[in-house]
Every structure is written in structure tokens, then in C-alpha cells.
Design a protein around this motif. Structure first.
Motif, PDB file in Angstrom:
ATOM      1  N   SER A   1       0.834  -1.201   0.000  1.00  0.00           N
ATOM      2  CA  SER A   1       0.000   0.000   0.000  1.00  0.00           C
ATOM      3  C   SER A   1       0.875   1.260   0.000  1.00  0.00           C
ATOM      4  N   GLU A   2       2.172   1.064   0.206  1.00  0.00           N
ATOM      5  CA  GLU A   2       3.118   2.190   0.195  1.00  0.00           C
ATOM      6  C   GLU A   2       3.365   2.649  -1.241  1.00  0.00           C
ATOM      7  N   TYR A   3       3.487   3.947  -1.447  1.00  0.00           N
ATOM      8  CA  TYR A   3       3.782   4.466  -2.786  1.00  0.00           C
ATOM      9  C   TYR A   3       5.239   4.182  -3.134  1.00  0.00           C
ATOM     10  N   ILE A   4       5.468   3.631  -4.324  1.00  0.00           N
ATOM     11  CA  ILE A   4       6.821   3.322  -4.771  1.00  0.00           C
ATOM     12  C   ILE A   4       7.144   4.182  -5.983  1.00  0.00           C
ATOM     13  N   ASN A   5       8.201   4.975  -5.857  1.00  0.00           N
ATOM     14  CA  ASN A   5       8.622   5.833  -6.961  1.00  0.00           C
ATOM     15  C   ASN A   5       9.125   5.004  -8.135  1.00  0.00           C
ATOM     16  N   LYS A   6       8.912   5.509  -9.337  1.00  0.00           N
ATOM     17  CA  LYS A   6       9.407   4.833 -10.529  1.00  0.00           C
ATOM     18  C   LYS A   6      10.924   4.749 -10.463  1.00  0.00           C
ATOM     19  N   GLY A   7      11.463   3.569 -10.703  1.00  0.00           N
ATOM     20  CA  GLY A   7      12.905   3.381 -10.666  1.00  0.00           C
ATOM     21  C   GLY A   7      13.455   3.109  -9.274  1.00  0.00           C
ATOM     22  N   ALA A   8      12.585   2.966  -8.278  1.00  0.00           N
ATOM     23  CA  ALA A   8      13.025   2.702  -6.909  1.00  0.00           C
ATOM     24  C   ALA A   8      13.671   1.317  -6.813  1.00  0.00           C
ATOM     25  N   ASP A   9      14.497   1.133  -5.806  1.00  0.00           N
ATOM     26  CA  ASP A   9      15.137  -0.159  -5.570  1.00  0.00           C
ATOM     27  C   ASP A   9      14.107  -1.116  -4.976  1.00  0.00           C
ATOM     28  N   LEU A  10      13.615  -2.035  -5.798  1.00  0.00           N
ATOM     29  CA  LEU A  10      12.549  -2.935  -5.359  1.00  0.00           C
ATOM     30  C   LEU A  10      13.031  -4.009  -4.389  1.00  0.00           C
ATOM     31  N   THR A  11      14.353  -4.206  -4.301  1.00  0.00           N
ATOM     32  CA  THR A  11      14.869  -5.248  -3.409  1.00  0.00           C
ATOM     33  C   THR A  11      14.648  -4.896  -1.934  1.00  0.00           C
TER      34      THR A  11
END
Length: 231
Positions: free
Chosen positions: A99-109
Motif C-alpha cells: 500500500s506504500e507508494y513506490i517511486n518509478k525506478g526505486a530499488d525494489l529489493t
């Protein structure tokens, strides 16, 4: 107007299961003029006057609405590819991962890394077996610690038991946290001794899933396991 077999009995293809119209044909069965007949080798499962036949072997087939334990095996810019313990992998998209907003290009790990195991829900399965997952729902989470074992997915209903009775029996005796995925992966977290007893108990259920009086057998097995430990 009666059953020709008992619940949890093993039947063979073509075997008559019920006569008359009191019962309905479910998965693995069909209706003919005489009554209900088995389509394949399997374990009888009768619920609410519906006769289903559970296969005794075979791989897991993903179904919408299932809760499974998956393993992260690839990460892309749009999300994570997940091993479902079946012939088909699945996608967990960024929008369904948290549910947290994830910026484009963020480190998904920092959310889920390669090799992580997750409890996840299947929200869609296309005719081409493209599978979409979600982490938004009760109990859906990343698993930390513990151990994962693999069982025959068709034995999962017996391992869980009616209304969770069998798995709760194991939890109560071993004090382990246990999560059972419908794809046959099971997470167990406790002391090394308790985890081992839980694993052995689950293996016993898997081997004897077709037998009657299984709950009583498992209760005695658990009690004896701890008596032997104290002896």
C-alpha cells in the motif's frame, strides 16, 4: 437414494459413488442414469451433499483465490516474478505489492529480494496461465526465519483439516507458527526440536491422508513424540 461409498474413501475410475438425486456430482465425478460415478482415481470428499474427488497425485494448478507460498526468482522495473511451485510462474506488480507508494525506478529489493519467500494471494489466472498476485490481504506477508517444506498439494486439505482443525492441532502441540500454502509449500517456525516434530507430523498426514480416524492418530502421534522427548 444413498451413498455407495464413505467420505475419505479411495475410489477408482468408473466406480459408483451414489444412487438417486440426493447428492450432486462435484469435481472428478459425473452423473449418469444410475447416479454419480468417479472419473478418476482419487479420495472422496463429501461436503454439503456434493461429492468431490481429490486426486492423489499430480502438480499444483494455480486457481484464482488461492493463498500460496511463493519464492521471488526475478525482479524487473515493474515488479517481481514469483515461483509458484507449479509449471507456471506469476507476477507481483508494484501496485499490488504494497500500500506504500513506490517511486518509478526505486530499488525494489528493499521490499522483496531474490530468494525471499512470501505468502501471497492469486488474484487472476488467464486462459494462457498468466498469473497475477497480490500482497494486499490478511496474512499476506514476507516470511522471515523458519523453514519451508514441500508436500503434495492435493493433500493440503487434509493437512489443514476441517475449519483448520488439523493444522491447529499441530500448532498447539509444537508451539510452532505454521502457514500452509495451497500450492503445497508449508512454512514452519519454532525451536529446532519443535520444527522437526511438526515436519514429521505433516509427513505422516501426507502419507496417511486417505485413512479414517486420522485426527485421533495424529493427536496420539504428537503426544507420543513429546513423551519420547522427555523419556
Amino acid at each position: 437414494m444413498s451413498l455407495l461409498i464413505k467420505d475419505k474413501e479411495i475410489v477408482v475410475p468408473g466406480e459408483g459413488l451414489a444412487e438417486g438425486t440426493e447428492y450432486s456430482a462435484g469435481n472428478g465425478t459425473y452423473k449418469d442414469k444410475a447416479g454419480i460415478v468417479a472419473c478418476r482415481l482419487g479420495l472422496i470428499d463429501i461436503r454439503e451433499k456434493i461429492i468431490n474427488l481429490l486426486p492423489l497425485s499430480g502438480g499444483y494448478m494455480p486457481q484464482r483465490g488461492d493463498t500460496i507460498i511463493g519464492k521471488i526468482d526475478d525482479i524487473s522495473f515493474s515488479g517481481w516474478r514469483v515461483d509458484t511451485n507449479s509449471a507456471y510462474s506469476a507476477m507481483l506488480s508494484v501496485k499490488d505489492a504494497t500500500s506504500e507508494y513506490i517511486n518509478k525506478g526505486a530499488d525494489l529489493t528493499r521490499f522483496y529480494n531474490l530468494g525471499d519467500h512470501i505468502v501471497t494471494g492469486i488474484i487472476n489466472v488467464t486462459s494462457q496461465k498468466l498469473i497475477d498476485l497480490t500482497m494486499k490481504g490478511p496474512g499476506l506477508r514476507k516470511l522471515i526465519g523458519g523453514r519451508i517444506i514441500n508436500v503434495n498439494s492435493y493433500k493440503v486439505p487434509r493437512i489443514i483439516g476441517k475449519m483448520g482443525s488439523m493444522v491447529n492441532l499441530i500448532k498447539d502441540h509444537t508451539n510452532c507458527k505454521i502457514t500452509v500454502g495451497q500450492n503445497g509449500l508449508i512454512w514452519i517456525d519454532g525451536t529446532p526440536k519443535d520444527e522437526l516434530i511438526a515436519v514429521n507430523t505433516i509427513r505422516k498426514i501426507e502419507r496417511e491422508a486417505h485413512t479414517t480416524g486420522l485426527t485421533d492418530k495424529i493427536k496420539k502421534y504428537l503426544e507420543d513424540s513429546y513423551k519420547n522427548e522427555k523419556a
